[in-house]
Write an enzyme that holds these catalytic residues in place. Structure first.
Site, PDB file in Angstrom:
ATOM      1  CB  SER A  39      -0.968   0.025   1.178  1.00 35.12           C
ATOM      2  OG  SER A  39      -0.281   0.256   2.386  1.00 35.12           O
ATOM      3  CE  LYS A  76      -2.843   2.029   4.748  1.00 38.11           C
ATOM      4  NZ  LYS A  76      -2.666   1.173   3.613  1.00 38.11           N
TER       5      LYS A  76
END
Length: 181
Positions: A39, A76
């Site tokens: 990700s 993230k």
């Protein structure tokens, strides 16, 4: 014999002090983490090992580690801070109406057809409101087409944030300090 016992006690005491120092540093200052998944490609890669700093508050574009659930931590990038209005239009980030460049996405944009980040407004995501809630962050993975992030899981509560990270220490050939801005 007494000298040998005293020497053994000193070694045990030294090891105990070292262990306490390691535990304190790991609990309050720094801890290692393993990147699991794609990700954050191309900034981070699966199985990269990083150092997480537990000092200070996250800022926009910092990479953060947070507890996604009881068993998983996610890595993230902070896109929105409390009170921010977030929108993506034509692959451009707008925060409170101001356009921002995201140079960490340039490598990916050069290798894809179409938009990397589909257009959206914050209220159209799992956050469900026009601004990032107080005490929360809006986060996204750099691999925008393959990331479970705030668009899907909602805003991240600050009390779930472990810390920020920008140091990859392993594998040695990929060792680096990541510039977040």
């Amino acid at each position: 014999m007494a000298k040998k016992k005293n020497e053994t006690f000193e070694w045990i005491k030294s090891l105990g002090v070292a262990l306490v120092i390691v535990l304190v540093v790991r609990a309050f200052l720094f801890t290692p983490i393993l990147v699991d998944g794609a990700s954050m490609n191309t900034t981070l890669h699966d199985q990269d090992r990083m150092i997480v700093s537990k000092i200070g508050e996250p800022e926009r574009f910092d990479i953060v580690v947070f507890h996604a659930n009881e068993k998983q931590d996610y890595i993230k990038r902070v896109i929105g801070l409390p009170g921010d209005k977030i929108e993506y239009r034509d692959d451009t980030l707008y925060v409170n109406g101001k356009a921002y460049k995201e140079p960490y996405l340039d490598e990916q944009k050069a290798h894809i057809d179409g938009e990397l980040t589909r257009s959206f407004r914050l209220e159209d995501t799992a956050v469900g409101q026009a601004t990032v809630p107080e005490g929360h962050l809006f986060v996204m993975g750099d691999n925008r087409r393959n990331s479970t992030d705030s668009r899907i899981i909602g805003a991240v509560p600050m009390d779930q944030v472990v810390g920020t990270t920008n140091v990859v220490f392993y594998p040695l050939k990929d060792m680096k300090i990541i510039k977040n801005k």
